[in-house]
Scaffold this motif. Structure first.
Motif, mmCIF file in Angstrom:
data_model
loop_
_atom_site.group_PDB
_atom_site.id
_atom_site.type_symbol
_atom_site.label_atom_id
_atom_site.label_comp_id
_atom_site.label_asym_id
_atom_site.label_seq_id
_atom_site.Cartn_x
_atom_site.Cartn_y
_atom_site.Cartn_z
ATOM 1 N N THR A 106 0.839 -1.200 0.000
ATOM 2 C CA THR A 106 0.000 0.000 0.000
ATOM 3 C C THR A 106 0.870 1.244 0.000
ATOM 4 O OG1 THR A 106 -0.112 0.242 2.414
ATOM 5 C CG2 THR A 106 -1.742 -1.221 1.373
ATOM 6 N N ILE A 178 1.007 -10.201 -2.266
ATOM 7 C CA ILE A 178 1.123 -9.067 -3.193
ATOM 8 C C ILE A 178 1.595 -9.583 -4.557
ATOM 9 C CG2 ILE A 178 1.802 -6.639 -3.366
ATOM 10 C CD1 ILE A 178 2.835 -6.794 -0.515
ATOM 11 N N TYR A 183 0.676 -5.701 -9.634
ATOM 12 C CA TYR A 183 1.733 -5.209 -8.754
ATOM 13 C C TYR A 183 3.121 -5.606 -9.236
ATOM 14 C CZ TYR A 183 -1.203 -3.137 -5.202
ATOM 15 O OH TYR A 183 -2.055 -2.296 -4.532
ATOM 16 N N LEU A 338 2.026 3.524 -6.104
ATOM 17 C CA LEU A 338 1.123 2.629 -5.367
ATOM 18 C C LEU A 338 -0.259 3.245 -5.210
ATOM 19 C CD1 LEU A 338 3.638 1.235 -2.749
ATOM 20 C CD2 LEU A 338 2.242 -0.164 -4.298
ATOM 21 N N ASP A 339 -0.360 4.564 -5.121
ATOM 22 C CA ASP A 339 -1.683 5.208 -5.137
ATOM 23 C C ASP A 339 -2.445 4.790 -6.392
ATOM 24 O OD1 ASP A 339 -1.569 6.703 -2.743
ATOM 25 O OD2 ASP A 339 -0.503 8.351 -3.733
ATOM 26 N N GLU A 342 -3.327 0.943 -6.274
ATOM 27 C CA GLU A 342 -4.463 0.702 -5.378
ATOM 28 C C GLU A 342 -5.761 1.168 -6.026
ATOM 29 O OE1 GLU A 342 -3.934 1.124 -0.949
ATOM 30 O OE2 GLU A 342 -2.204 2.307 -1.622
ATOM 31 N N ARG A 345 -6.755 -1.394 -8.587
ATOM 32 C CA ARG A 345 -7.356 -2.580 -7.981
ATOM 33 C C ARG A 345 -8.819 -2.324 -7.621
ATOM 34 N NH1 ARG A 345 -3.978 -5.046 -3.162
ATOM 35 N NH2 ARG A 345 -4.536 -3.037 -2.240
ATOM 36 N N ARG A 346 -9.114 -1.144 -7.073
ATOM 37 C CA ARG A 346 -10.502 -0.797 -6.749
ATOM 38 C C ARG A 346 -11.335 -0.674 -8.017
ATOM 39 N NH1 ARG A 346 -7.976 2.927 -3.335
ATOM 40 N NH2 ARG A 346 -8.678 4.694 -4.595
#
Length: 356
Positions: A106, A178, A183, A338-339, A342, A345-346
């Motif tokens: 994250t 992960i 990723y 990573l922002d 993430e 992924r959402r």
């Protein structure tokens, strides 16, 4: 310790990342010396001793850090789930740290690591070696020279044809590992896009599990809208029966199309080491710049591919340690990537565009 004394490096992990990338590049860097390797696998222990007879081999990171005074830098190239705890322990032991990508699962964890390093006054860098790919260096130069005009769309692909699973933690469905392409290769794709075109303001993604028995994404697409209006379309796939161009960049003046992968990984896997001619590729693989025509039919003009330069990463690390030079690839930069991951992924999970 004098500037002429090589900094002693402890490498945690001797799988693909540790043995193919980090160990050879560290050993080839003036100012650094591979001093210790951590692996619990007996075969890899023997491999490390055979390839680097002078290194000390430890079974665990704890064993390595128990002798922290014998080291000047720790490189974390172990499985993704161990990156944060090992990097944290090394920083708390007073050691600068390099972490393979992704630095964490994250962005919050990455920023916590960055804060710890800053608090301790220690170097913390993330190994984003593909900033030194030959095609990326070439594209960056074209953009700096204004060859393409204003870029409107950036297409970037890491595609492979691997219809059979290889096994291992990278293909595990356990979120703690992960794993998955988002990723893995996605870390490179997003990092390159942010370096070239700046911050992202929105993300849309599709993440699919294509291969029988697969437990995590193996065919993934991201669409990023950057703050400057550029749109990046990024593809990572293990199921591409026909490979697309590595880069297709469309600008107001011209476009750039480049096929094929940087040769450095293949060279390292085959046992080659940096030296004369490193990172060069043959002329038939050069990309082409043009407008209104197809590179596949000879349209546009060929552009010499700049040599790839993975050794430049560790040269910059050595300079940062010895002379206080800038840190190559900061943890804050990795957190920004990573922002995006993430958000992707959402987006893939919920089928929505995520605003950052």
């Amino acid at each position: 310790m004098t500037a002429a004394t090589p900094r002693r490096v402890g490498l945690v992990g001797y799988g693909l990342a540790g043995s193919v990338f980090h160990a050879p590049l560290i050993a080839a860097t003036e100012g650094l010396a591979l001093s210790a390797v951590v692996t619990s696998n007996p075969e890899r222990q023997e491999q490390a001793r055979a390839e680097f007879p002078d290194v000390r081999v430890a079974a665990t990171a704890e064993e390595l850090l128990a002798r922290a005074d014998d080291l000047d830098l720790v490189v974390v190239a172990s499985p993704n789930r161990t990156h944060v705890p090992i990097a944290t322990a090394a920083l708390k032991a007073g050691l600068p740290v390099v972490v393979d990508k992704p630095v964490a699962g994250t962005a919050a964890e990455a920023r916590e690591l960055a804060a710890l390093a800053e608090e301790r006054g220690l170097l913390l860098s993330v190994f984003q070696n593909r900033r030194w790919d030959n095609d990326f260096l070439t594209l960056r130069a074209l953009l700096e020279q204004g060859e393409l005009g204003d870029v409107q769309r950036f297409e970037s692909r890491f595609e492979r044809w691997r219809p059979q699973l290889k096994g291992g933690w990278r293909e595990s469905g356990d979120p703690a590992e992960i794993g998955g392409l988002l990723y893995d290769l996605g870390s490179h794709l997003v990092d390159q896009a942010l370096v070239l075109f700046g911050p992202a303001v929105s993300v849309y993604a599709e993440a699919d599990v294509r291969r029988p028995g697969a437990r995590t994404d193996d065919d993934t697409f991201l669409a990023i809208t950057h703050a400057n209006g550029v749109r990046s379309h990024l593809y990572a796939s293990a199921t591409a029966a026909q490979l697309g161009p590595r880069f297709r960049v469309l600008g107001s003046r011209a476009g750039f199309v480049k096929y094929g992968l940087d040769p450095q990984e293949a060279a390292l896997r085959e046992g080659a080491r940096p030296g004369a001619g490193w990172g060069e590729e043959p002329e038939e693989l050069w990309g082409r710049v043009g407008a209104g025509d197809s590179p596949l039919t000879g349209g546009g003009r060929p552009v010499r591919t700049l040599p790839g330069d993975y050794p430049a990463y560790y040269a910059a690390v050595a300079k940062a340690l010895i002379d206080g030079g800038p840190v190559p690839v900061t943890a804050q930069e990795a957190a920004a990537a990573l922002d995006v991951l993430e958000a992707a992924r959402r987006s893939a999970r919920d089928g929505v565009v995520v605003t950052l």
